[in-house]
Structures are given as C-alpha cells and as structure tokens.
Design a protein around this motif. Sequence first.
Motif, mmCIF file in Angstrom:
data_model
loop_
_atom_site.group_PDB
_atom_site.id
_atom_site.type_symbol
_atom_site.label_atom_id
_atom_site.label_comp_id
_atom_site.label_asym_id
_atom_site.label_seq_id
_atom_site.Cartn_x
_atom_site.Cartn_y
_atom_site.Cartn_z
ATOM 1 N N LEU A 197 -19.530 23.824 -11.704
ATOM 2 C CA LEU A 197 -19.326 23.960 -10.262
ATOM 3 C C LEU A 197 -18.271 25.028 -9.965
ATOM 4 O O LEU A 197 -18.436 25.840 -9.047
ATOM 5 N N ALA A 198 -17.201 25.041 -10.751
ATOM 6 C CA ALA A 198 -16.158 26.054 -10.546
ATOM 7 C C ALA A 198 -16.715 27.459 -10.769
ATOM 8 O O ALA A 198 -16.370 28.397 -10.033
ATOM 9 N N MET A 199 -17.573 27.621 -11.776
ATOM 10 C CA MET A 199 -18.176 28.930 -12.027
ATOM 11 C C MET A 199 -19.084 29.331 -10.871
ATOM 12 O O MET A 199 -19.115 30.496 -10.465
ATOM 13 N N ALA A 200 -19.841 28.364 -10.338
ATOM 14 C CA ALA A 200 -20.723 28.653 -9.208
ATOM 15 C C ALA A 200 -19.913 29.048 -7.977
ATOM 16 O O ALA A 200 -20.255 30.014 -7.273
ATOM 17 N N GLU A 201 -18.827 28.339 -7.721
ATOM 18 C CA GLU A 201 -17.986 28.661 -6.559
ATOM 19 C C GLU A 201 -17.324 30.030 -6.729
ATOM 20 O O GLU A 201 -17.212 30.796 -5.763
ATOM 21 N N ILE A 204 -27.199 22.679 -9.680
ATOM 22 C CA ILE A 204 -26.167 23.261 -8.823
ATOM 23 C C ILE A 204 -26.145 22.540 -7.476
ATOM 24 O O ILE A 204 -25.079 22.177 -6.957
ATOM 25 N N SER A 205 -27.327 22.324 -6.894
ATOM 26 C CA SER A 205 -27.402 21.605 -5.613
ATOM 27 C C SER A 205 -26.825 20.200 -5.744
ATOM 28 O O SER A 205 -26.102 19.724 -4.851
ATOM 29 N N HIS A 206 -27.150 19.542 -6.857
ATOM 30 C CA HIS A 206 -26.645 18.193 -7.093
ATOM 31 C C HIS A 206 -25.116 18.185 -7.177
ATOM 32 O O HIS A 206 -24.460 17.291 -6.613
ATOM 33 N N LEU A 207 -24.534 19.163 -7.850
ATOM 34 C CA LEU A 207 -23.080 19.214 -7.990
ATOM 35 C C LEU A 207 -22.393 19.432 -6.647
ATOM 36 O O LEU A 207 -21.358 18.816 -6.357
ATOM 37 N N PHE A 208 -22.933 20.303 -5.798
ATOM 38 C CA PHE A 208 -22.334 20.518 -4.475
ATOM 39 C C PHE A 208 -22.383 19.230 -3.652
ATOM 40 O O PHE A 208 -21.416 18.895 -2.948
ATOM 41 N N ALA A 209 -23.498 18.513 -3.745
ATOM 42 C CA ALA A 209 -23.612 17.264 -2.979
ATOM 43 C C ALA A 209 -22.694 16.189 -3.534
ATOM 44 O O ALA A 209 -22.007 15.481 -2.775
ATOM 45 N N GLU A 210 -22.644 16.078 -4.861
ATOM 46 C CA GLU A 210 -21.899 14.994 -5.503
ATOM 47 C C GLU A 210 -20.389 15.246 -5.488
ATOM 48 O O GLU A 210 -19.603 14.332 -5.228
ATOM 49 N N GLU A 211 -19.986 16.477 -5.764
ATOM 50 C CA GLU A 211 -18.559 16.786 -5.911
ATOM 51 C C GLU A 211 -17.905 17.307 -4.630
ATOM 52 O O GLU A 211 -16.701 17.146 -4.439
ATOM 53 N N ARG A 212 -18.684 17.939 -3.738
ATOM 54 C CA ARG A 212 -18.099 18.559 -2.549
ATOM 55 C C ARG A 212 -18.619 17.960 -1.245
ATOM 56 O O ARG A 212 -18.171 18.355 -0.168
ATOM 57 N N SER A 213 -19.562 17.040 -1.352
ATOM 58 C CA SER A 213 -20.164 16.401 -0.159
ATOM 59 C C SER A 213 -20.698 17.444 0.819
ATOM 60 O O SER A 213 -20.535 17.327 2.046
ATOM 61 N N THR A 214 -21.315 18.478 0.300
ATOM 62 C CA THR A 214 -21.895 19.527 1.127
ATOM 63 C C THR A 214 -23.129 20.061 0.419
ATOM 64 O O THR A 214 -23.571 19.493 -0.592
#
Length: 371
Positions: free
Chosen positions: A267-271, A299-309
């Motif tokens: 997720l950090a690499m994607a951001e 990637i979509s799953h990580l944004f939803a799970e870790e960032r609630s977006t």
Amino acid sequence: MSYAVAALVDIDDYVASSQVQGQVWARRQLRRADRAVHAAASGRPGVTCRPQPPEEWLVLLTGADPEALMSEAAALAEEVRARIVRETAWTATVSLGLPSLAHGEAEREARRSNDYKLVLGGDRVIAPAAARPALTARPSPGGAACPPVGLTPPVRIEEELTRRVRAGDRNGAAGLLAGWVDRCAAERDADPRTLRNWLIGQLLFVVDTVNRSRLADGSTDWVEACARLPIEDIVTVGDIHERSYLHIWLRDTLARLMPPPPRTDILAMAEAYLAEHYADPGLRLATVAEAVCASPFYISHLFAEERSTTFLRHLTGLRLRHARRLLTTSALPIDVIAARSGYPSAKALRGAFRRHVGCSPTEYRRAGIRH
C-alpha cells in the motif's frame, strides 16, 4: 543378432491438465490412452508395451534389421499419436531411441530423445537425429555427448526480475521466468542441458536477491543463501522435460523462495507511486498495480481495508489538492491548472470541483480559500 528400438509415449501437459480438470477426469483419460497405445502395438510381431505410470508407456520393438526397426518404430509412433488424439482429450509425444543390442540401453536412448521435448515442445514424434543434432556432431574426448559451448541467453531479464522479486511479486517473477524459458527454448542451438543451466543460474540470482545476509567483506553468504534452494530442487530441474510442468514448478519454487511483502508495504508503494504520477491523465489502477507488482483487485482491497476509501477517491484527492494549491497561489489559467493536476481538460476539472468541492474552480479562486 537381435536389435531393440524403444518408443517412449509421453502424454503432453499431463500435470497441468490434471490440475485443471481433476484426478477423476485424468484417470478416465489415462484408461483411454492406455487402450489406444495397446491397440496400436497389438498384432505387430516383436513388439511389447509396458506402462510407465502415471502418463508414459514404453513400447519396445525387436528384430534383426535395425533400419527396418527404425522404420517400423516411426510408423508405430505416428499411429499412437493419432489414436491418442482421436480417443482422448490429450495429445502425446513419442520419442524414439537408436537401435541397440541391449533393451535397457534402448530405453535410455528413447528417454534421451524425450528430454528434448523441453526445447522442441510436445505433440510430435522426436527422432534421435532430430533431437540431438549438435550433440551427435560433437562428441567429447571420452565419447559422451557434450553440449554446445559459449552460448548465452538470447535475452537478459535480471533487472526486471530484481524489481519483481524485491516487490514480493511471486506470480509476476514466475511468469517472467516462464516466458524467458520459452524464449530461450526457441533458440536454434538450445538444448535441454543448456536451458536448465541458464534457468538454475536465474534461480540462484533470485536466491541472492532475496538473501540479505552478507559476509564481512560484503560478498553473498552462499551457505545461508543456498539453504533457501535445496540441492533436491536443483536436481529436480534435470528431471523435468515438460514446459508446462516447468512453469508450475517455477511458480511453486518461487513461492518458497520469496516471502510475500507485508500488505502495508504494498500500500505504501502504491501511495508513493500515486503521489509521484497523479498529474498523468492516463493513470489507471492497472498502471499502479503493475508498477508495484500486485493485482488491481488487491490494491483496491488494501485501500478499502487500510484507508477506508477507494483508489479513485485517493487519486481524486491528490489531484484536487494540487489544483486548489495552484488556484490560490498562482494566476495560471484554469486549463493549465487542469493539465498540471491530471485532468485532460478544464471541463473535467470543473466537473470534479462541482462534485467534490461544491463550487467551480473560478469561484474557489475568488473566495481566496487557503488549504
């Protein structure tokens, strides 16, 4: 004097098809293939057929005339292939050995020919001369065949392989190696031994990339590194003559060699990638996923799970934040601000502002709102 010629019948892509269709289906197909092989061999004098489980049969032809035996073996091989295609869901490769006075040597000759299935591919008859032109032409001083020397891989993939390994993209690394193997196998002078040596070199490269342990002088600690790739695994490569199975083996081996990166790292690499490239109007989820060696879904799953977006909301936030900064700190035209913020036109920027900010870019600028 009696000679023997062996024909090794080998079902193509047996492991791969069994994994997809299931063992019940595979056993049913094997029974059909067994009947096809025995039907082709029956009624021929001096011919015996012996199953070699799970997916091979050894057909042995004996007689006094070696040339006649080779001719009969070639005809039998074509018949076996045709029957298997007609009566099963598979294709087969039939590999022929040279005539020999010993049955055991005849079988070894056929297996040496079958080894060339790794570079030639399946669904064919492999004759001894066709399988080993370079080897038969260049005997070593001791009389044994020796591989061509001085060959190098047609393409080098170490840079891309390093990127995928360090990102923890096991499937991506396995796919890259599998494609590279196929490319190398297509080389005119490639032979199984050379191809395997190249592949082992790449696997050792992966081991070195994954291993962080170094000796005092900075060199690789190969004692620890090679503990990741046991000698049994290297020996196994020498027994694989099916390209599809080699691909499966590569996937499984890299899964053991490469620990998956923590999800937060991905997720950090994607951001970080988004923060650097959000101004590109063509930026897509698939682009970011490829850059960090992960699937778009993950990637979509990580944004939803870790960032609630969502990925799109995060990208839109970056673009609008930059646009708001330019609106309040510069006199740039709206279309220029749109282009610098990742929007293809001023109209697209206005639409995003209306939806997410509640006003137009011009109104935002006039209000002099600072963010």
